[in-house]
Design a protein around this motif. Structure first.
Motif, PDB file in Angstrom:
ATOM      1  N   MET A 180       0.905  -1.312   0.084  1.00  0.00           N
ATOM      2  CA  MET A 180      -0.083   0.068   0.085  1.00  0.00           C
ATOM      3  C   MET A 180       0.830   1.351  -0.145  1.00  0.00           C
ATOM      4  SD  MET A 180      -2.453   1.684   2.808  1.00  0.00           S
ATOM      5  CE  MET A 180      -2.378   0.322   3.885  1.00  0.00           C
ATOM      6  N   GLU A 181       0.522   2.247  -0.597  1.00  0.00           N
ATOM      7  CA  GLU A 181       1.140   3.368  -0.804  1.00  0.00           C
ATOM      8  C   GLU A 181       1.030   4.313   0.501  1.00  0.00           C
ATOM      9  OE1 GLU A 181       1.504   7.159  -3.845  1.00  0.00           O
ATOM     10  OE2 GLU A 181       1.192   5.205  -4.774  1.00  0.00           O
ATOM     11  N   SER A 182       1.964   4.862   1.083  1.00  0.00           N
ATOM     12  CA  SER A 182       1.791   5.567   2.219  1.00  0.00           C
ATOM     13  C   SER A 182       2.405   6.948   2.188  1.00  0.00           C
ATOM     14  CB  SER A 182       2.450   4.967   3.540  1.00  0.00           C
ATOM     15  OG  SER A 182       3.719   4.685   3.417  1.00  0.00           O
ATOM     16  N   SER A 183       1.607   7.845   2.700  1.00  0.00           N
ATOM     17  CA  SER A 183       2.164   9.255   2.564  1.00  0.00           C
ATOM     18  C   SER A 183       1.389  10.461   3.822  1.00  0.00           C
ATOM     19  CB  SER A 183       1.714   9.797   1.197  1.00  0.00           C
ATOM     20  OG  SER A 183       0.164   9.988   1.141  1.00  0.00           O
ATOM     21  N   LEU A 184       2.345  11.163   4.006  1.00  0.00           N
ATOM     22  CA  LEU A 184       1.611  12.269   5.009  1.00  0.00           C
ATOM     23  C   LEU A 184       1.813  13.532   4.540  1.00  0.00           C
ATOM     24  CD1 LEU A 184       0.921  12.928   7.897  1.00  0.00           C
ATOM     25  CD2 LEU A 184       3.268  12.929   8.642  1.00  0.00           C
ATOM     26  N   HIS A 185       0.524  14.084   4.484  1.00  0.00           N
ATOM     27  CA  HIS A 185       0.352  15.491   3.749  1.00  0.00           C
ATOM     28  C   HIS A 185       0.345  16.312   4.799  1.00  0.00           C
ATOM     29  CE1 HIS A 185      -0.134  18.233   0.567  1.00  0.00           C
ATOM     30  NE2 HIS A 185      -1.169  18.854   1.117  1.00  0.00           N
ATOM     31  N   LEU A 186       1.273  17.151   5.021  1.00  0.00           N
ATOM     32  CA  LEU A 186       1.130  18.264   6.256  1.00  0.00           C
ATOM     33  C   LEU A 186       0.764  19.709   5.495  1.00  0.00           C
ATOM     34  CD1 LEU A 186       4.653  17.180   7.703  1.00  0.00           C
ATOM     35  CD2 LEU A 186       2.502  16.650   8.889  1.00  0.00           C
ATOM     36  N   MET A 187      -0.177  20.203   6.365  1.00  0.00           N
ATOM     37  CA  MET A 187      -0.455  21.585   5.643  1.00  0.00           C
ATOM     38  C   MET A 187      -0.217  22.503   6.888  1.00  0.00           C
ATOM     39  SD  MET A 187      -4.182  21.115   3.529  1.00  0.00           S
ATOM     40  CE  MET A 187      -4.589  19.463   3.801  1.00  0.00           C
ATOM     41  N   GLY A 188       0.960  23.212   6.891  1.00  0.00           N
ATOM     42  CA  GLY A 188       0.984  24.431   7.977  1.00  0.00           C
ATOM     43  C   GLY A 188       0.609  25.625   7.521  1.00  0.00           C
ATOM     44  N   ARG A 189       1.027  26.740   8.096  1.00  0.00           N
ATOM     45  CA  ARG A 189       0.354  27.926   8.087  1.00  0.00           C
ATOM     46  C   ARG A 189       0.421  28.541   6.670  1.00  0.00           C
ATOM     47  NH1 ARG A 189      -0.247  32.046  11.800  1.00  0.00           N
ATOM     48  NH2 ARG A 189       0.863  33.541  10.825  1.00  0.00           N
ATOM     49  N   THR A 190       1.583  28.233   5.977  1.00  0.00           N
ATOM     50  CA  THR A 190       1.795  28.516   4.961  1.00  0.00           C
ATOM     51  C   THR A 190       2.362  27.777   3.633  1.00  0.00           C
ATOM     52  OG1 THR A 190       4.086  29.774   5.203  1.00  0.00           O
ATOM     53  CG2 THR A 190       2.280  31.035   5.497  1.00  0.00           C
ATOM     54  N   ILE A 191       3.064  26.573   4.355  1.00  0.00           N
ATOM     55  CA  ILE A 191       3.962  25.469   3.685  1.00  0.00           C
ATOM     56  C   ILE A 191       3.299  24.169   3.736  1.00  0.00           C
ATOM     57  CG2 ILE A 191       5.946  24.091   3.485  1.00  0.00           C
ATOM     58  CD1 ILE A 191       7.214  26.623   4.813  1.00  0.00           C
ATOM     59  N   LYS A 208       3.446  20.111   2.644  1.00  0.00           N
ATOM     60  CA  LYS A 208       4.325  19.227   1.934  1.00  0.00           C
ATOM     61  C   LYS A 208       3.856  17.735   2.019  1.00  0.00           C
ATOM     62  CE  LYS A 208       8.754  21.516   2.594  1.00  0.00           C
ATOM     63  NZ  LYS A 208      10.005  21.313   3.361  1.00  0.00           N
ATOM     64  N   THR A 209       4.195  16.839   1.290  1.00  0.00           N
ATOM     65  CA  THR A 209       3.722  15.439   1.326  1.00  0.00           C
ATOM     66  C   THR A 209       5.007  14.724   1.561  1.00  0.00           C
ATOM     67  OG1 THR A 209       2.130  15.716  -0.283  1.00  0.00           O
ATOM     68  CG2 THR A 209       2.856  13.443   0.175  1.00  0.00           C
ATOM     69  N   VAL A 210       4.935  13.997   2.786  1.00  0.00           N
ATOM     70  CA  VAL A 210       6.222  13.538   3.234  1.00  0.00           C
ATOM     71  C   VAL A 210       6.018  11.864   3.329  1.00  0.00           C
ATOM     72  CG1 VAL A 210       6.909  15.599   4.090  1.00  0.00           C
ATOM     73  CG2 VAL A 210       5.929  13.844   5.628  1.00  0.00           C
ATOM     74  N   GLU A 211       7.056  11.195   3.851  1.00  0.00           N
ATOM     75  CA  GLU A 211       7.038   9.800   3.982  1.00  0.00           C
ATOM     76  C   GLU A 211       6.695   9.447   5.668  1.00  0.00           C
ATOM     77  OE1 GLU A 211       6.877   6.332   2.670  1.00  0.00           O
ATOM     78  OE2 GLU A 211       8.070   7.893   1.419  1.00  0.00           O
ATOM     79  N   PRO A 212       5.637   9.069   5.967  1.00  0.00           N
ATOM     80  CA  PRO A 212       5.254   9.007   7.212  1.00  0.00           C
ATOM     81  C   PRO A 212       6.417   7.825   7.855  1.00  0.00           C
ATOM     82  CG  PRO A 212       3.518   7.658   5.924  1.00  0.00           C
ATOM     83  CD  PRO A 212       4.664   8.227   5.112  1.00  0.00           C
ATOM     84  N   GLU A 213       6.646   8.330   9.095  1.00  0.00           N
ATOM     85  CA  GLU A 213       7.700   7.593  10.163  1.00  0.00           C
ATOM     86  C   GLU A 213       6.936   7.000  11.174  1.00  0.00           C
ATOM     87  OE1 GLU A 213      11.702   9.119  10.690  1.00  0.00           O
ATOM     88  OE2 GLU A 213      11.232  10.760   9.033  1.00  0.00           O
TER      89      GLU A 213
END
Ligand code: FES
Length: 100
Positions: free
Chosen positions: A1-12, A14-19
């Motif tokens: 299964m593909e895994s991803s963590l999409h983070l939405m900060g105040r202005t930035i 990013k999609t990162v690799e979940p750990e």
């Protein structure tokens, strides 16, 4: 299964690799997403966030979260980023949404 963590900060965003075993806030800091935080102990609530997808991949709320957030906030999907640990791989989407 593909895994991803999409983070939405105040202005930035990013999609990162979940750990596994790492908190949402730890991911945000590591990947330089502007995620508000102060105490990292679950008391200031600056790191509050809403989980838009993948809540099943996150550990249950900690005691600190139960003390700081209202039951309605959990129902709406809010968590504290510094307390929310990734427990399994999959797709997770979270937005930093503080009170002010
Ligand atoms: S950084 Fe203060 S509650 Fe998370």
């Amino acid at each position: 299964m593909e895994s991803s963590l999409h983070l939405m900060g105040r202005t930035i965003e990013k999609t990162v690799e979940p750990e596994l075993g790492q908190t949402i806030l730890q991911h945000a800091v590591k990947h330089q997403v502007d995620w508000q935080h102060l105490c990292t102990r679950g008391t200031c609530a600056r790191c509050r966030c809403i989980v838009l997808e993948g809540a099943e991949h996150l550990e249950e709320p900690t005691k600190a979260e139960h003390r700081r957030l209202d039951p309605e906030e959990f129902d709406e999907g809010f968590r504290l980023g510094c307390q929310t640990v990734v427990k399994s791989l999959g797709k997770i989407v979270v937005r930093n949404k503080t009170y002010f």
